[in-house]
Write a protein that holds these residues in place. Structure first.
Motif, PDB file in Angstrom:
ATOM      1  N   LEU A   1       0.818  -1.097   0.025  1.00 25.36           N
ATOM      2  CA  LEU A   1      -0.068   0.006  -0.171  1.00 25.36           C
ATOM      3  C   LEU A   1       0.776   1.178  -0.016  1.00 25.36           C
ATOM      4  N   THR A   2       2.137   1.155   0.604  1.00 19.16           N
ATOM      5  CA  THR A   2       2.944   2.420   0.547  1.00 19.16           C
ATOM      6  C   THR A   2       3.279   2.576  -0.657  1.00 19.16           C
ATOM      7  N   ASN A   3       3.689   1.635  -1.279  1.00 21.65           N
ATOM      8  CA  ASN A   3       4.341   1.908  -2.793  1.00 21.65           C
ATOM      9  C   ASN A   3       3.132   2.479  -3.574  1.00 21.65           C
ATOM     10  N   TYR A   4       2.066   1.994  -3.435  1.00 24.78           N
ATOM     11  CA  TYR A   4       0.789   2.801  -4.445  1.00 24.78           C
ATOM     12  C   TYR A   4       0.687   4.183  -3.870  1.00 24.78           C
ATOM     13  N   LEU A   5       0.745   4.440  -2.633  1.00 23.33           N
ATOM     14  CA  LEU A   5       0.433   5.944  -2.189  1.00 23.33           C
ATOM     15  C   LEU A   5       1.620   6.707  -2.615  1.00 23.33           C
ATOM     16  N   THR A   6       2.759   6.222  -2.574  1.00 25.29           N
ATOM     17  CA  THR A   6       4.021   6.713  -2.776  1.00 25.29           C
ATOM     18  C   THR A   6       3.978   7.092  -4.346  1.00 25.29           C
ATOM     19  N   ALA A   7       3.601   6.359  -5.244  1.00 30.46           N
ATOM     20  CA  ALA A   7       3.411   6.410  -6.654  1.00 30.46           C
ATOM     21  C   ALA A   7       2.467   7.375  -6.787  1.00 30.46           C
ATOM     22  N   MET A   8       1.624   7.564  -6.139  1.00 33.05           N
ATOM     23  CA  MET A   8       0.594   8.533  -6.486  1.00 33.05           C
ATOM     24  C   MET A   8       1.012   9.950  -6.117  1.00 33.05           C
ATOM     25  N   SER A   9       1.946  10.033  -4.983  1.00 29.20           N
ATOM     26  CA  SER A   9       2.633  11.227  -4.919  1.00 29.20           C
ATOM     27  C   SER A   9       3.613  11.813  -5.951  1.00 29.20           C
ATOM     28  N   ARG A  10       4.080  10.832  -6.588  1.00 29.88           N
ATOM     29  CA  ARG A  10       5.041  11.077  -7.672  1.00 29.88           C
ATOM     30  C   ARG A  10       4.496  11.624  -8.947  1.00 29.88           C
ATOM     31  N   PHE A  11       3.375  10.708  -9.205  1.00 28.57           N
ATOM     32  CA  PHE A  11       2.612  10.823 -10.733  1.00 28.57           C
ATOM     33  C   PHE A  11       1.448  11.212 -10.554  1.00 28.57           C
ATOM     34  N   HIS A  12       1.171  12.413  -9.804  1.00 30.25           N
ATOM     35  CA  HIS A  12      -0.381  12.826  -9.898  1.00 30.25           C
ATOM     36  C   HIS A  12      -0.824  13.382 -11.035  1.00 30.25           C
ATOM     37  N   ARG A  13      -0.133  13.492 -11.945  1.00 27.02           N
ATOM     38  CA  ARG A  13      -0.653  14.008 -13.249  1.00 27.02           C
ATOM     39  C   ARG A  13      -1.209  12.778 -13.958  1.00 27.02           C
ATOM     40  N   TYR A  14      -0.886  11.554 -13.681  1.00 21.06           N
ATOM     41  CA  TYR A  14      -1.354  10.474 -14.297  1.00 21.06           C
ATOM     42  C   TYR A  14      -2.585   9.817 -13.811  1.00 21.06           C
ATOM     43  N   SER A  15      -3.294   8.899 -14.746  1.00 17.72           N
ATOM     44  CA  SER A  15      -4.448   8.418 -14.589  1.00 17.72           C
ATOM     45  C   SER A  15      -4.317   7.582 -13.298  1.00 17.72           C
ATOM     46  N   PHE A  16      -5.694   7.255 -12.585  1.00 15.53           N
ATOM     47  CA  PHE A  16      -5.554   6.384 -11.520  1.00 15.53           C
ATOM     48  C   PHE A  16      -5.067   4.923 -12.114  1.00 15.53           C
ATOM     49  N   GLY A  17      -5.480   4.314 -12.919  1.00 15.09           N
ATOM     50  CA  GLY A  17      -4.908   3.045 -13.574  1.00 15.09           C
ATOM     51  C   GLY A  17      -3.552   3.016 -13.917  1.00 15.09           C
ATOM     52  N   ASN A  18      -3.175   3.939 -14.539  1.00 14.18           N
ATOM     53  CA  ASN A  18      -1.607   4.066 -14.800  1.00 14.18           C
ATOM     54  C   ASN A  18      -0.629   4.341 -13.581  1.00 14.18           C
ATOM     55  N   VAL A  19      -1.190   5.127 -12.399  1.00 14.12           N
ATOM     56  CA  VAL A  19      -0.742   5.029 -11.132  1.00 14.12           C
ATOM     57  C   VAL A  19      -0.267   3.778 -10.630  1.00 14.12           C
ATOM     58  N   LEU A  20      -1.325   2.909 -10.757  1.00 14.35           N
ATOM     59  CA  LEU A  20      -1.425   1.459 -10.075  1.00 14.35           C
ATOM     60  C   LEU A  20      -0.263   0.633 -11.029  1.00 14.35           C
ATOM     61  N   GLU A  21      -0.240   0.840 -12.413  1.00 15.40           N
ATOM     62  CA  GLU A  21       0.461   0.108 -13.079  1.00 15.40           C
ATOM     63  C   GLU A  21       2.045   0.320 -13.084  1.00 15.40           C
TER      64      GLU A  21
END
Length: 302
Positions: free
Chosen positions: A42-62
């Motif tokens: 979960l930390t990895n997913y939330l950290t990715a959100m912080s780094r790639f907030h211009r990306y879509s939700f699905g692509n952040v997950l990917e």
């Protein structure tokens, strides 16, 4: 289907998945990882959100699934234009990019004005690949604007954003021991906190104002609302360089394996974080609609 099988299926799929299929598969994978004791998922997913907030939700997950350590991604030719080359043998991070083209109107709708005979429309999605900066070499890039342990002017920018939304912001000692309170149209912050704490508290309460003062308040529990707001604070804090505690794996347990509820929760966290971060990147605290990037490999609207 276990987590290894799900990950393999995602990696091996040649046909582009729909956004819904992509999200569903990643959420199922996340649930299985956490149930298996991999609490850093979960930390990895939330950290990715912080780094790639211009990306879509699905692509952040990917991005988070394929390379949790990624910090800055771009397509092959974008890196070339920035003076960097993708390392030989580097494995790309697969994401979805939109296919935008002209859709011909029906004859009955056509006019003599050629500019009105066709319209740009989203025709679908395609697989494309981006690479993290760690997979490239070449000229040094300008440092990202990060502040370690000090939010700097971001407190003022966030305060301006809050006030621009018609939300009153006050500092009140009487709310102690609470660090902050959200009342629906009014936020109170406990004075005397460190700058980092004050910023995190303000983000948390702003998230409540944006997320939990309408129909979502009646459809979620108090615990879920608190954890959603804390997750937004984690994402935004990470993005501006603050040191955050690790996200708690207890978050996942609230959903008891309900993938649709988890997906909904994570998506609103991502969207709310993106709104706040966009405000922080705009001098007047009022996020404007961003132009789509010329390089479709960055597909940030997908």
């Amino acid at each position: 289907m276990n987590s290894t099988t799900i990950a393999a299926a995602l990696n091996d799929s040649k046909k582009p998945l729909t956004k819904q299929e992509l999200i569903a598969a990643n959420i199922k994978l996340l649930i299985e990882q956490l149930e298996a004791g991999k609490s850093d998922a979960l930390t990895n997913y939330l950290t990715a959100m912080s780094r790639f907030h211009r990306y879509s939700f699905g692509n952040v997950l990917e991005i988070a699934r394929q390379m949790p350590t990624a910090t800055r991604v771009a397509g092959f030719w974008t890196w070339k234009n920035l003076g960097r080359s993708v390392n030989a043998g580097a494995k790309g991070i697969r994401i979805l990019a939109p296919i935008v083209g002209l859709r011909r109107k029906k004859d009955t709708d056509a006019t003599t004005d050629a500019s009105k005979q066709n319209e740009r429309a989203l025709l679908g999605f395609r697989n494309t690949y981006v690479f993290d900066i760690s997979q490239t070499n070449g000229v040094d890039l300008p440092s990202l604007n990060e502040v370690s342990g000090d939010p700097g002017e971001n407190i003022e920018l966030l305060a301006a954003f809050v006030k621009g939304k018609g939300i009153q912001l006050i500092y009140n000692e009487k709310i102690a021991p609470a660090l902050g309170m959200s009342y629906g149209g009014r936020i109170a912050i406990l004075p005397g906190q460190s700058k980092a704490e004050e910023f995190a508290t303000l983000v948390h309460e702003t998230a409540h104002e944006l997320l939990h003062k309408a129909e979502r308040r009646t459809s979620t529990t108090k615990t879920t609302r608190e954890l959603e707001a804390e997750a937004v604070a984690f994402v935004v804090g990470k993005a501006v360089g603050l040191v955050n505690g690790n996200a708690s794996s207890d978050y996942i347990q609230l959903y008891q394996g309900n993938a649709s509820l988890l997906a909904e929760s994570l998506e609103v966290i991502q969207q709310t974080s993106a709104v706040i971060l966009a405000a922080l990147e705009t001098p007047n605290g009022d996020p404007q609609e961003e132009q789509q990037p010329a390089d479709s490999e960055l597909e940030e609207a997908a």
